[in-house]
Design an enzyme around this catalytic site. Structure first.
Site, PDB file in Angstrom:
ATOM      1  CD1 TRP A  63      -6.580   1.323 -23.362  1.00 26.74           C
ATOM      2  CD2 TRP A  63      -8.362   2.609 -22.984  1.00 26.74           C
ATOM      3  NE1 TRP A  63      -7.592   0.534 -22.864  1.00 26.74           N
ATOM      4  CE2 TRP A  63      -8.701   1.283 -22.622  1.00 26.74           C
ATOM      5  CE3 TRP A  63      -9.375   3.599 -22.829  1.00 26.74           C
ATOM      6  CZ2 TRP A  63      -9.957   0.904 -22.126  1.00 26.74           C
ATOM      7  CZ3 TRP A  63     -10.612   3.224 -22.340  1.00 26.74           C
ATOM      8  CH2 TRP A  63     -10.890   1.903 -21.993  1.00 26.74           C
TER       9      TRP A  63
ATOM     10  CG  HIS B 155      -2.274   2.724 -23.616  1.00 26.77           C
ATOM     11  ND1 HIS B 155      -2.264   1.358 -23.483  1.00 26.77           N
ATOM     12  CD2 HIS B 155      -2.896   2.979 -24.787  1.00 26.77           C
ATOM     13  CE1 HIS B 155      -2.845   0.804 -24.530  1.00 26.77           C
ATOM     14  NE2 HIS B 155      -3.242   1.761 -25.347  1.00 26.77           N
TER      15      HIS B 155
ATOM     16  CG  ASP C 210      -0.841   3.198 -29.532  1.00 26.41           C
ATOM     17  OD1 ASP C 210      -1.181   2.264 -30.301  1.00 26.41           O
ATOM     18  OD2 ASP C 210      -1.529   3.577 -28.573  1.00 26.41           O
TER      19      ASP C 210
ATOM     20  NE  ARG D 112      -1.049   0.288 -34.524  1.00 24.47           N
ATOM     21  CZ  ARG D 112      -2.343   0.072 -34.302  1.00 24.47           C
ATOM     22  NH1 ARG D 112      -2.882   0.413 -33.143  1.00 24.47           N
ATOM     23  NH2 ARG D 112      -3.103  -0.491 -35.214  1.00 24.47           N
TER      24      ARG D 112
ATOM     25  CG  HIS E 122      -1.689  -2.244 -31.117  1.00 22.02           C
ATOM     26  ND1 HIS E 122      -1.312  -1.210 -30.283  1.00 22.02           N
ATOM     27  CD2 HIS E 122      -0.576  -2.584 -31.806  1.00 22.02           C
ATOM     28  CE1 HIS E 122      -0.027  -0.922 -30.489  1.00 22.02           C
ATOM     29  NE2 HIS E 122       0.442  -1.734 -31.407  1.00 22.02           N
TER      30      HIS E 122
ATOM     31  CG  HIS F 177       0.498  -0.423 -25.869  1.00 26.86           C
ATOM     32  ND1 HIS F 177       0.357   0.947 -25.772  1.00 26.86           N
ATOM     33  CD2 HIS F 177      -0.312  -0.803 -26.893  1.00 26.86           C
ATOM     34  CE1 HIS F 177      -0.484   1.369 -26.695  1.00 26.86           C
ATOM     35  NE2 HIS F 177      -0.909   0.332 -27.395  1.00 26.86           N
TER      36      HIS F 177
ATOM     37  CG  ASP G 216      -4.041  -1.614 -27.153  1.00 25.59           C
ATOM     38  OD1 ASP G 216      -4.468  -0.467 -26.890  1.00 25.59           O
ATOM     39  OD2 ASP G 216      -3.108  -1.822 -27.958  1.00 25.59           O
TER      40      ASP G 216
ATOM     41  CG  HIS H  90      -8.180  -1.919 -28.869  1.00 28.58           C
ATOM     42  ND1 HIS H  90      -6.922  -1.841 -29.404  1.00 28.58           N
ATOM     43  CD2 HIS H  90      -8.628  -0.650 -28.787  1.00 28.58           C
ATOM     44  CE1 HIS H  90      -6.606  -0.574 -29.617  1.00 28.58           C
ATOM     45  NE2 HIS H  90      -7.625   0.170 -29.246  1.00 28.58           N
TER      46      HIS H  90
ATOM     47  CG  HIS I  41     -11.255   2.532 -32.247  1.00 24.86           C
ATOM     48  ND1 HIS I  41     -11.325   1.168 -32.096  1.00 24.86           N
ATOM     49  CD2 HIS I  41     -10.045   2.900 -31.774  1.00 24.86           C
ATOM     50  CE1 HIS I  41     -10.200   0.734 -31.555  1.00 24.86           C
ATOM     51  NE2 HIS I  41      -9.406   1.760 -31.353  1.00 24.86           N
TER      52      HIS I  41
ATOM     53  CG  ASP J 233      -8.661   4.226 -28.641  1.00 28.64           C
ATOM     54  OD1 ASP J 233      -8.788   3.157 -28.015  1.00 28.64           O
ATOM     55  OD2 ASP J 233      -8.091   4.293 -29.753  1.00 28.64           O
TER      56      ASP J 233
END
Ligand SMILES: *[C@@H]1O[C@H](CO)[C@@H](O)[C@H](O)[C@H]1NC(C)=O
Ligand SMILES: *[C@@H]1O[C@H](CO)[C@@H](O)[C@H](O)[C@H]1NC(C)=O
Ligand SMILES: *[C@@H]1O[C@H](CO)[C@@H](O)[C@H](O)[C@H]1NC(C)=O
Length: 303
Positions: A19, A24, A63, A66, A78, A135, A139, A145, A168, A172
């Site tokens: 995002w 986010h 994010d 990860r 996510h 978060h 998502d 997602h 994607h 995002d």
């Protein structure tokens, strides 16, 4: 965002997060505009930040985490890879689509909501849980997602205003950033401004009549059903708006004009919903902690 090569580009381009980071952060600012004062003070204490940025400042933590060695195992939290077949059929089957070994965004919402409510856990563990919940509500509202096709669109190359991206990334980041006229490497002030505009639309503008419905499946006693309902709603948008004529119709195509015109209002509404729902979810968590306030550790500071 789940391609492994992305770890490199994320490190190279701070701000290029799911995002867009921007989405986010906007979701978090919207939520901070709607939460109760109890929720504000509870989370400001738990997250050790007494400014108006206490939610926005942690919205992209999951994010960054990860892509670190320590938290790499949370990457599968996510998203949920719906094995449906857009555009002819969209839908999520929790048993089929939530991977047993690695979990998914729906199981993660369950786990971290439960942990945020668990006052036996350390403040550190509960702060981590809060950061994940903040978060993942974002998502879940990004349609890609909740879709398996081409790894949530990561495998579909497109251009957007002449630049190369995968689909994607466009969902995002590119659409939201174009919608606000660019963020000029300053996601926080632009997100705050957009969040305040969307907050007004929710309170008295174009979303005011629909927003009550946004909370109708919200049940704090059942985080799986709640998160799944949100995911199913986002996944349906894959058929209507993300891939209305299938992946081949947009592969290598320019999406910055006609496609953008249809997608932008959908992205905007999803961001608004996510923020409003995040506020409601956090309020339910804090209210639930408060009803047990005869037990000592119900405020973060009590431990
Ligand atoms: C609160 O969060 C914001 C955004 O991350 C940060 O800039 C600020 O320094 C934080 N304040 C405190 C007191 O930690
Ligand atoms: C729940 O979260 C904890 C803490 O991050 C983690 O150790 C555990 O594996 C998670 N459980 C599930 C089922 O995801
Ligand atoms: C909320 O979830 C609980 C647990 O599954 C269930 O017993 C209850 O009926 C649900 N409430 C509503 C209003 O659906």
């Amino acid at each position: 965002m789940r391609s492994s090569t992305l770890a490199v580009s994320v490190a190279a381009l701070p701000g290029a997060l799911a995002w867009g980071g921007f989405g986010h952060i906007t979701v978090a600012y919207i939520a901070s505009n709607f939460v109760s004062s109890d929720t504000t003070s509870y989370l400001q204490t738990l997250l050790r930040n007494d400014t108006g940025d206490y939610l926005a400042g942690v919205a992209t933590w999951a994010d960054s985490a990860r892509y670190s060695k320590w938290w790499r195992w949370t990457g599968g939290f996510h998203y949920i890879d719906a094995k449906d077949s857009p555009p002819s059929y969209c839908g999520i089957d929790y048993e089929r689509d939530c991977k047993k070994d690695q979990g998914c965004v729906v199981s993660a919402m369950h786990n971290y909501t439960t942990r945020l409510l668990d006052t036996e856990l350390s403040l550190y563990e509960r702060a981590v849980a809060a950061k994940f919940v903040i978060h993942f509500v974002g998502d879940i509202h990004q349609p890609l997602h909740t879709e398996d096709v081409e790894r949530g669109g990561n495998g579909i190359h497109v251009t957007f205003d002449g630049a190369n991206f995968n689909l994607h990334h466009v969902w995002d980041t590119s659409i939201a950033e174009k919608l606000v006229g660019g963020i000029h490497r300053k996601p926080y002030p632009y997100a705050k401004k957009w969040a305040d505009e969307l907050t007004k639309e929710i309170k008295v503008g174009k979303y005011s009549s629909g927003s009550a419905n946004w909370l109708k499946n919200t049940n704090i006693s059942d985080p799986v059903s709640t998160a799944l309902a949100w995911a199913i709603e986002g996944n349906a948008l894959v058929c209507t708006t993300v891939l209305p004529e299938g992946a081949e119709a947009i592969r290598n195509q320019e999406l910055g004009s006609d496609y953008y015109e249809k997608a932008a209002p959908v992205v905007e509404a999803q961001i608004a919903k996510a923020g409003y729902r995040l506020a409601a979810w956090l309020d339910l968590i804090v209210a639930s902690l408060k009803t047990r306030s005869s037990s000592p550790a119900s405020t973060p500071g009590d431990l």
